[in-house]
Design an enzyme around this catalytic site. Structure first.
Site, PDB file in Angstrom:
ATOM      1  N   LYS A 196       0.838  -1.234   0.099  1.00 31.01           N
ATOM      2  CA  LYS A 196      -0.215  -0.301  -0.168  1.00 31.01           C
ATOM      3  C   LYS A 196       0.742   0.850  -0.405  1.00 31.01           C
ATOM      4  O   LYS A 196       0.589   2.031  -0.790  1.00 31.01           O
ATOM      5  CB  LYS A 196      -0.963  -0.279   1.350  1.00 31.01           C
ATOM      6  CG  LYS A 196      -2.202  -1.267   1.745  1.00 31.01           C
ATOM      7  CD  LYS A 196      -2.527  -1.426   2.045  1.00 31.01           C
ATOM      8  CE  LYS A 196      -3.769  -2.410   2.342  1.00 31.01           C
ATOM      9  NZ  LYS A 196      -4.229  -2.865   3.348  1.00 31.01           N
TER      10      LYS A 196
ATOM     11  N   ASP B 235     -12.078   1.941   2.999  1.00 38.17           N
ATOM     12  CA  ASP B 235     -12.036   0.006   3.219  1.00 38.17           C
ATOM     13  C   ASP B 235     -13.492  -0.163   3.048  1.00 38.17           C
ATOM     14  O   ASP B 235     -14.298  -1.102   2.070  1.00 38.17           O
ATOM     15  CB  ASP B 235     -11.683  -0.213   4.525  1.00 38.17           C
ATOM     16  CG  ASP B 235     -10.235  -0.625   4.632  1.00 38.17           C
ATOM     17  OD1 ASP B 235     -10.579  -1.345   3.826  1.00 38.17           O
ATOM     18  OD2 ASP B 235      -9.798  -1.115   5.692  1.00 38.17           O
TER      19      ASP B 235
ATOM     20  N   GLN C  81      -5.228  -2.409   9.040  1.00 31.18           N
ATOM     21  CA  GLN C  81      -5.272  -2.855   8.974  1.00 31.18           C
ATOM     22  C   GLN C  81      -5.549  -4.305   9.817  1.00 31.18           C
ATOM     23  O   GLN C  81      -5.666  -4.520  10.773  1.00 31.18           O
ATOM     24  CB  GLN C  81      -3.710  -4.032   8.658  1.00 31.18           C
ATOM     25  CG  GLN C  81      -3.716  -4.767   7.667  1.00 31.18           C
ATOM     26  CD  GLN C  81      -3.651  -5.029   5.840  1.00 31.18           C
ATOM     27  OE1 GLN C  81      -3.629  -3.756   5.751  1.00 31.18           O
ATOM     28  NE2 GLN C  81      -4.519  -6.281   5.651  1.00 31.18           N
TER      29      GLN C  81
HETATM   30  N1  GUN Z   1      -6.889  -7.063   5.663  1.00 34.42           N
HETATM   31  C1  GUN Z   1      -7.368  -7.936   4.580  1.00 34.42           C
HETATM   32  N2  GUN Z   1      -7.691  -7.003   3.370  1.00 34.42           N
HETATM   33  C2  GUN Z   1      -7.900  -6.236   4.026  1.00 34.42           C
HETATM   34  C3  GUN Z   1      -8.613  -5.059   3.470  1.00 34.42           C
HETATM   35  O1  GUN Z   1      -8.709  -4.845   2.455  1.00 34.42           O
HETATM   36  N3  GUN Z   1      -8.457  -4.013   4.542  1.00 34.42           N
HETATM   37  C4  GUN Z   1      -8.233  -3.818   5.478  1.00 34.42           C
HETATM   38  N4  GUN Z   1      -7.725  -3.483   6.430  1.00 34.42           N
HETATM   39  N5  GUN Z   1      -7.595  -4.672   6.107  1.00 34.42           N
HETATM   40  C5  GUN Z   1      -7.461  -5.826   5.323  1.00 34.42           C
END
Ligand code: GUN
Length: 287
Positions: free
Chosen positions: A53, A120, A97
């Site tokens: 990211k 998200d 996350q």
């Molecule tokens: N963990 C796995 N995929 C995601 C996601 O798309 N967003 C977040 N915040 N955590 C994750």
């Protein structure tokens, strides 16, 4: 039939190039899209996603800040931090996350993030907006999947979409987005009886169960569109999907690979949502 492979990596790159242009124009207007990612603990997979990211944000010019906190961080401390970020003008997107350590209530954390910064798309307000067909931040993996199919002009209207997996992150929202595109949607999960029957009927098959080669070519309908959301690490250290790619490719019309399939699209849609949030906060429709 041999399927055409949909490389999410290629679509992601072209979308990121477009975003880079857009962000540079926004920066000329004094608007710098800002994303803050919060990582709790040391989970290697989470660390690797977060790194991806950061890299992608830098590429497109999104100002990305990573806050890494220890596994032992109290829930209250995380909620207070989110509260500060909610009020910070330079932050347009907040991502915590997942998964979180057991002592932290995931839903409480999701609901603490301002719906206007929930890039998200996990906040109940944004899920509600999506369910009622309104414009909002759509969850990134489902949104990326829809973009991949649209990039190949795959028609979704009236198609039978079968989703295997009912997670809040992928299965449930991808079904909703497909319904919004006028597909007929069936959800399958661990309690589904006679799952093979549903797989056999799918015009569009989305597999998100996290089990190596859960579906193979024998199960799928000739000409189906197969989207593999699985990312499974196998014994030799390589990554593989939930679908047996080689056998499924012989029957599908389109198929996504692992790696280079859905994965790169998730991060791309996160950047899209962050830029969208920055534009909205600054009342900018087009750059
Ligand atoms: N963990 C796995 N995929 C995601 C996601 O798309 N967003 C977040 N915040 N955590 C994750």
């Amino acid at each position: 039939m041999t399927a055409e492979v949909i490389y999410g990596s290629e679509l992601a790159q072209s979308m990121r190039d477009q975003m880079k242009d857009e962000v540079s124009k926004l920066r000329e207007k004094g608007v710098v899209p800002g994303l803050t990612v919060i990582l709790i603990g040391e989970d290697p997979a989470s660390k690797s996603y977060v790194l991806g990211k950061q890299k992608a944000s830098n590429y497109v010019g999104v100002d990305s800040d990573l806050i890494s906190l220890p596994e032992s961080t109290p829930e209250k401390e995380l909620l207070d931090l989110i509260d500060q970020l909610n009020q910070k003008e330079s932050v347009h997107g907040i991502l915590v996350q997942l998964p979180l350590p057991d002592h932290i209530d995931e839903q409480k954390v999701i609901e603490a993030i301002s719906a206007e910064k929930d890039v998200d798309g996990f906040h109940p307000i944004n899920i509600g907006r999506m369910m009622t067909g309104k414009d909002t931040f759509f969850p990134c993996t489902p949104y990326g999947i829809i973009q991949m199919m649209k990039s190949k002009e795959i028609s979704l209207e009236g198609k039978h979409a079968v989703i295997i997996g009912r997670s809040n992150i992928v299965g449930k929202p991808v079904g909703q987005l497909l319904l919004n595109e006028n597909a007929t949607v069936t959800y399958c999960h661990s309690r589904t009886k006679d799952m093979e029957k549903f797989i056999q009927e799918a015009d569009i098959l989305i597999v998100a169960v996290g089990k190596t080669h859960f579906v193979n070519g024998d199960h799928i309908k000739e000409g189906a569109v197969v989207i593999d959301v699985g990312v499974n690490r196998v014994e030799d250290g390589s990554l593989t999907g939930d679908v047996d790619f080689e056998s499924a490719k012989q029957k599908a019309s389109y198929i996504t690979p692992v790696p280079k399939g859905v994965g790169p699209m998730t991060i791309t849609m996160l950047l899209h949502n962050t830029i969208k949030s920055a534009k909205k906060a600054n009342d900018i429709q087009n750059v």
